[in-house]
Design a protein around this motif. Structure first.
Motif, PDB file in Angstrom:
ATOM      1  N   MET A   1       0.824  -1.208   0.000  1.00 17.49           N
ATOM      2  CA  MET A   1       0.000   0.000   0.000  1.00 17.49           C
ATOM      3  C   MET A   1       0.864   1.266   0.000  1.00 17.49           C
ATOM      4  N   LEU A   2       1.932   1.243   0.794  1.00 16.33           N
ATOM      5  CA  LEU A   2       2.830   2.403   0.849  1.00 16.33           C
ATOM      6  C   LEU A   2       3.527   2.625  -0.493  1.00 16.33           C
TER       7      LEU A   2
ATOM      8  N   PRO B   1       4.457   1.632  -7.340  1.00 14.24           N
ATOM      9  CA  PRO B   1       3.759   0.400  -6.927  1.00 14.24           C
ATOM     10  C   PRO B   1       4.570  -0.865  -7.139  1.00 14.24           C
ATOM     11  N   VAL B   2       4.674  -1.636  -6.060  1.00 15.62           N
ATOM     12  CA  VAL B   2       5.383  -2.919  -6.089  1.00 15.62           C
ATOM     13  C   VAL B   2       4.517  -3.944  -5.370  1.00 15.62           C
ATOM     14  N   VAL B   3       4.379  -5.115  -5.956  1.00 14.00           N
ATOM     15  CA  VAL B   3       3.630  -6.192  -5.313  1.00 14.00           C
ATOM     16  C   VAL B   3       4.519  -6.873  -4.283  1.00 14.00           C
TER      17      VAL B   3
ATOM     18  N   LEU C   1      -2.543  -4.724  -9.276  1.00 15.20           N
ATOM     19  CA  LEU C   1      -1.092  -4.626  -9.452  1.00 15.20           C
ATOM     20  C   LEU C   1      -0.532  -5.805 -10.248  1.00 15.20           C
ATOM     21  N   ASN C   2      -1.108  -6.979 -10.031  1.00 13.45           N
ATOM     22  CA  ASN C   2      -0.632  -8.183 -10.730  1.00 13.45           C
ATOM     23  C   ASN C   2      -1.243  -8.341 -12.113  1.00 13.45           C
ATOM     24  N   HIS C   3      -2.333  -7.597 -12.356  1.00 13.53           N
ATOM     25  CA  HIS C   3      -3.109  -7.777 -13.584  1.00 13.53           C
ATOM     26  C   HIS C   3      -3.581  -9.228 -13.694  1.00 13.53           C
TER      27      HIS C   3
END
Length: 359
Positions: A175-176, A183-185, A254-256
Motif C-alpha cells: 500500500m505504501l 507500486p510494487v507487489v 497490481l498483478n493484472h
C-alpha cells in the motif's frame, strides 16, 4: 471433522457455515471471471468472507480435541484411519473425475496425482493432509495445555504475530509503495527471514487449531465480555471482510491477475479476526436445529464428496448461467449441499466407510 461430544449447538452452526462456504467457494466462485463489473466485485467480496471456511474447521477441531481426555492409542488409531480414508477417497475421486471428464490417466499419472494432491483433481484434500500433520503432534501440545495453558497461549501469540503479522506487513508495504507512486507487489515475502519458524504455506492451520483450544478454556469470560455487544462483532466482520476485499483488489490490479483471496486470505489478520468474531457471535446460538445438526454431523462426508458432485453437475448444465444472479447462486449452493448430504448419509450406511468416517 466429526467428533463424539455432547452437542454444542453453536459449534454445529459454525461447522455448517464453514461447509456451505466451502461448497460456495468451489462451486460458484470458479465460474466468475475478472471483469471489473459490479457482479465481479460482489462475488469477490463473498469470496473474501468465504476465506473463513477451513480456518473455522481447524478452530472447531481444536476447540473439541483439546478439551477431552487424550487416549494416545485411540488417537494414533484415529490418525491411521484418517490416512487410510484420505488415500482411498483420493483414489475414488480421481477415478470419478476421470469418468466425468472422459480423461484416462496412466497408472503412473494416477499415482502421481494421488501422491501430489494434484490441482483440479484432489487438491481440496490438502485439508485432510494438514489435519493429519496437526494430529501427529497434538499429544505434545495437549500435554503443554493440560500442564500450563499459558504455554499454549504463548505459542499461539507468537505464531499469530509471525504468520498474520507477516502478511499484514506485506499488505502495508504494498500500500505504501502505491502511495509513493512506485507500486510494487509485496506478497508472501518472509519479513522475519531466518527467525520465522512458520515458513510452511499452511502453518496458519496449527494456530487456528490451538486457538480453538484456548478459546474453550476462556469461553465463559468471552461470553460475559460480549454481552450486549452483538452488533459490534457484526460490524467487525463486515469491516474485516471489506479490508480483505480491498487488499485483494489491490493485489489483483497490481498483478493484472486475479488474487485468490479465498486461499491467500486465510493467513491474513482479517480472516483470523473474522473467525474469532464468528465464534463470538455463534455463542448466542443455543437451540437445537435438526437441519443444522444433520449438516454438522456430516461435514466430513460433504467435504469429501462435493468436488465430484460439482464437476458432474458442470458437465450437465452451464453453471455460469447460474452465477448471473447471486440469489440463484446461493440456491445452487444449497442444492449441492443437500445432494452431498444425502450421498454422505447413504455412504455412511456401509460398515467399513462408517468406521473410517468416525473421528
Amino acid at each position: 471433522m466429526e467428533q463424539q461430544y455432547k452437542r454444542i449447538y453453536y459449534l454445529d452452526l459454525m461447522k455448517s457455515i464453514a461447509i456451505i462456504s466451502v461448497v460456495f467457494y468451489h462451486g460458484v466462485l470458479p465460474q466468475i471471471t475478472m471483469t471489473g463489473t459490479m457482479k465481479f466485485y460482489s462475488y469477490y467480496f463473498l469470496q473474501a468472507f468465504a476465506a473463513v471456511a477451513t480456518p473455522l474447521f481447524f478452530f472447531v477441531n481444536g476447540f473439541l480435541l483439546f478439551n477431552k481426555e487424550l487416549d494416545l492409542h485411540k488417537h494414533i488409531s484415529r490418525i491411521i484411519r484418517m490416512m487410510v480414508l484420505t488415500v482411498i477417497w483420493g483414489g475414488i475421486t480421481i477415478i470419478s473425475l476421470m469418468l466425468i471428464r472422459k480423461e484416462i490417466l496412466s497408472v503412473g499419472e494416477f499415482l502421481k496425482t494421488l501422491w501430489q494432491f494434484k490441482e483440479n483433481w484432489i487438491s481440496h484434500l490438502w485439508y485432510m493432509g494438514e489435519l493429519i500433520c496437526i494430529y501427529l503432534f497434538f499429544p505434545v501440545f495437549y500435554y503443554a495445555y493440560q500442564k500450563k495453558a499459558s504455554i499454549l497461549v504463548y505459542f499461539v501469540c507468537i505464531g499469530a504475530i509471525i504468520i498474520f503479522g507477516n502478511a499484514f506487513v506485506n499488505e502495508i508495504m504494498t500500500m505504501l509503495s502505491i502511495l509513493v507512486k512506485h507500486p510494487v507487489v509485496i506478497a508472501n515475502k518472509n519479513i522475519f527471514n531466518m527467525f520465522n519458524p512458520f515458513k510452511d504455506v499452511n502453518s496458519y492451520a496449527l494456530i487456528y487449531f490451538c486457538c480453538g483450544g484456548i478459546v474453550y478454556r476462556y469461553q465463559e469470560k468471552i461470553k460475559n465480555f460480549m454481552k450486549n455487544k452483538k452488533w459490534i462483532f457484526v460490524t467487525i466482520i463486515i469491516l474485516d471482510t471489506c479490508f480483505l476485499f480491498m487488499c485483494g483488489i489491490m493485489y489483483t490490479k497490481l498483478n493484472h491477475n486475479l488474487w485468490e483471496i479465498g486461499w491467500y486470505g486465510k493467513e491474513t489478520i482479517f480472516t483470523f479476526i473474522n473467525v474469532l468474531a464468528i465464534y463470538t457471535l455463534c455463542m448466542n446460538y443455543n437451540k437445537s436445529n435438526k437441519v443444522i445438526e444433520l449438516i454438522s454431523k456430516n461435514t466430513l462426508g460433504i467435504y469429501l464428496i462435493h468436488i465430484p458432485v460439482l464437476r458432474f453437475i458442470e458437465q450437465i448444465i452451464d453453471v455460469k448461467i447460474i452465477t448471473t444472479n447471486i440469489c440463484i447462486s446461493f440456491l445452487y449452493t444449497g442444492i449441492v449441499v443437500i445432494i452431498t448430504l444425502l450421498l454422505s448419509l447413504g455412504i455412511k450406511k456401509l460398515p467399513i466407510v462408517n468406521g473410517l468416517l468416525r473421528f
